[in-house]
Each structure stands twice: as C-alpha cells, then as structure tokens.
Design a protein around this motif. Structure first.
Motif, short mmCIF file in Angstrom:
data_model
loop_
_atom_site.label_atom_id
_atom_site.label_comp_id
_atom_site.label_asym_id
_atom_site.label_seq_id
_atom_site.Cartn_x
_atom_site.Cartn_y
_atom_site.Cartn_z
N ARG A 1 -4.45 -4.78 -8.63
CA ARG A 1 -3.59 -3.73 -9.19
C ARG A 1 -2.47 -3.33 -8.26
NH1 ARG A 1 -6.84 1.02 -12.23
NH2 ARG A 1 -7.78 -0.21 -13.86
N LEU A 2 -2.83 -3.09 -7.00
CA LEU A 2 -1.82 -2.54 -6.08
C LEU A 2 -0.75 -3.56 -5.71
CD1 LEU A 2 -3.82 -0.17 -3.74
CD2 LEU A 2 -2.51 0.34 -5.78
N ALA A 3 -1.15 -4.82 -5.61
CA ALA A 3 -0.16 -5.83 -5.22
C ALA A 3 0.93 -5.95 -6.30
CB ALA A 3 -0.84 -7.16 -4.98
N GLY A 4 0.59 -5.63 -7.56
CA GLY A 4 1.60 -5.77 -8.64
C GLY A 4 2.19 -4.43 -9.07
N ARG A 5 1.85 -3.37 -8.37
CA ARG A 5 2.33 -2.04 -8.79
C ARG A 5 3.82 -1.85 -8.49
NH1 ARG A 5 -0.72 3.32 -6.96
NH2 ARG A 5 -0.11 2.79 -4.84
N ARG A 6 4.51 -1.25 -9.41
CA ARG A 6 5.92 -0.89 -9.21
C ARG A 6 6.12 0.55 -9.68
NH1 ARG A 6 5.23 -4.85 -6.91
NH2 ARG A 6 6.41 -6.79 -6.88
N THR A 7 6.99 1.28 -9.00
CA THR A 7 7.19 2.70 -9.30
C THR A 7 8.67 2.95 -9.56
OG1 THR A 7 5.49 3.14 -7.63
CG2 THR A 7 6.74 5.03 -8.40
#
Ligand code: AMP
Length: 222
Positions: free
Chosen positions: A127-133
């Motif tokens: 999840r975190l490796a593909g997270r964008r904000t």
C-alpha cells in the motif's frame, strides 16, 4: 438531528487511517487532526517545530511526546473541535494517550470510540509504496488500488499528487517497527480495557472498509 463523533483512528502505517478519517470528517463535519499532516506542513514551512521534527520523521522515528502534546493542545481547543473530531495518527504512545485524556478532561469532552484498523505487514508495504497524496487538498490515492483518473493529478481539486519522502521501503520498515514496539503494545490493550476499542478489518478497498467503520460506529453509510 446532528450526530457528533469523537474518534481516534488507530493502526499501523498504511492501514488507511487518513482515508477513513477523511470519510468521517466529510460525513460529520468533524475536525480532522492528523499529527503527521501537521508535522509535514511544519517541515515544509521550515518552522522551528518542522526543523526539530524532520530528523525523526525521515528516519521513521517518533517525534517527542511533548512536542506532539503541545501541538494537539492548540488544535483540540479550537472552537470547531467541540462539535466532533477525528484524530489520525495520535495518540501513538502511553504519555500521548494519557495526555489526550487530560486535554479532553480540561475541555469537558470524552472520546466515543477508538477505531483500530488492522492489516498485515505485507499489505502495508504494497500500500505505502504506491501511495500518492494531493499536495493541495490531501486526498489519498494508490497507483494500483485507487488511482486518480489522470495520472499525477487530483480528481477533486486538480492539485499535483506527490509521494511522501518516508514512503520508501527502508523507512516503511522502520515505521512499522516503531508501531509494533512503541504504539501497538500499549494502545490496543489500553483502549480495549477502557471498552472503547472497535477492531476493524482494514483489508479491501476504501469504500468496503468505510462500510465496516460506519457500521461499527452505528452510523449510516449514506
Ligand atoms: P503519519 O503521517 O501519521 O504516518 O506520520 C508521519 C511521521 O510523523 C511519523 O513517522 C512520525 O515521525 C511523525 N508523527 C506523526 N504523528 C506522531 C505522533 N503522534 N507521535 C510522534 N510522532 C508522530
């Protein structure tokens, strides 16, 4: 009839705390207090707090309890928080949990519930490796599981999407370790014993998890 929610969202990094906190905020107009977002803003602004916090954040370590409690004291006492709040990423340690209780007591407020979003370690890395904000409105996306319609652009406000500097594999592992050793052992027991803990399966897409969270809180999803 207006409904008030006073909730802590607890869970490992990448459990979806920010996403679910946003859903609760949108639905109830509660104030959403994310200590991580506040610290990132302070780092961006290069404020004295940001300069102190940055050295911890980039290693995935916790910022000092005193700094965090000071920040929370300022935010929780704001007028709009009287009518409900969602705390995201706070409290994370025993002194923070006890400090929160004291702050709320002084304001004549009480926590309703602690939503514990539980997901396994391997899912966290994915999840975190593909997270964008979104840098403008804070909306969260995932490159694979929840992409924006146009790559790199926020669907809501057309802001630019960025990757957090602590969402690299090494720092993710350090943050998970900190969660497992400093946050989970005390917090889960403490709120369970206090009868506030509501454990939710955090796996699945954001809307599925939202359904579980709202149901657990006894709220309509619509
Ligand atoms: P988050 O956005 O919640 O994942 O937080 C990002 C980083 O900010 C963490 O890895 C910590 O370095 C710092 N941080 C956020 N909230 C807290 C907190 N309640 N206590 C200590 N450090 C925090």
């Amino acid at each position: 009839m207006s409904v008030t929610v006073r909730v802590v969202v607890l869970g490992p990094p990448g459990a979806g705390k920010g996403t679910q906190a946003m859903f609760l905020k949108e639905r109830f107009g509660a104030c959403h207090i994310s200590t991580g977002d506040m610290l990132r803003k302070a780092v961006n602004d290069q404020s004295p707090l940001g300069i102190k916090a940055m050295q911890y954040m980039e290693k995935g370590k916790l910022v000092s309890d005193n700094l965090i409690l000071e920040l929370m004291g300022e935010h929780l006492s704001q007028e709009n928080c009287k009518y409900g709040f969602v705390l995201d990423g706070f409290p994370r340690t025993r002194p923070q949990a006890l400090g929160l209780e004291k702050l709320l007591r002084n304001l004549g407020l009480q926590l309703d519930r602690v939503v514990f979003l539980n997901i396994p370690r391997d899912a966290i890395i994915r999840r975190l490796a593909g997270r964008r904000t979104c840098e403008k409105c804070g909306t969260l996306y995932h490159l694979v599981f929840d992409p924006s319609s146009k790559e790199g652009v926020c669907d809501r406000c057309h802001g630019v999407l960025y990757q957090r500097s602590d969402d690299t594999e090494d720092t993710i592992a350090a943050r998970y370790d900190v969660y497992k050793t400093q946050t989970a052992p005390f917090m889960i027991d403490y709120y369970r014993k206090g009868g506030l803990l509501q454990e939710i399966d955090g796996m699945g897409n954001p809307d599925e998890v939202k359904g579980r969270v709202f149901q657990a809180l006894g709220l309509d999803v619509a």
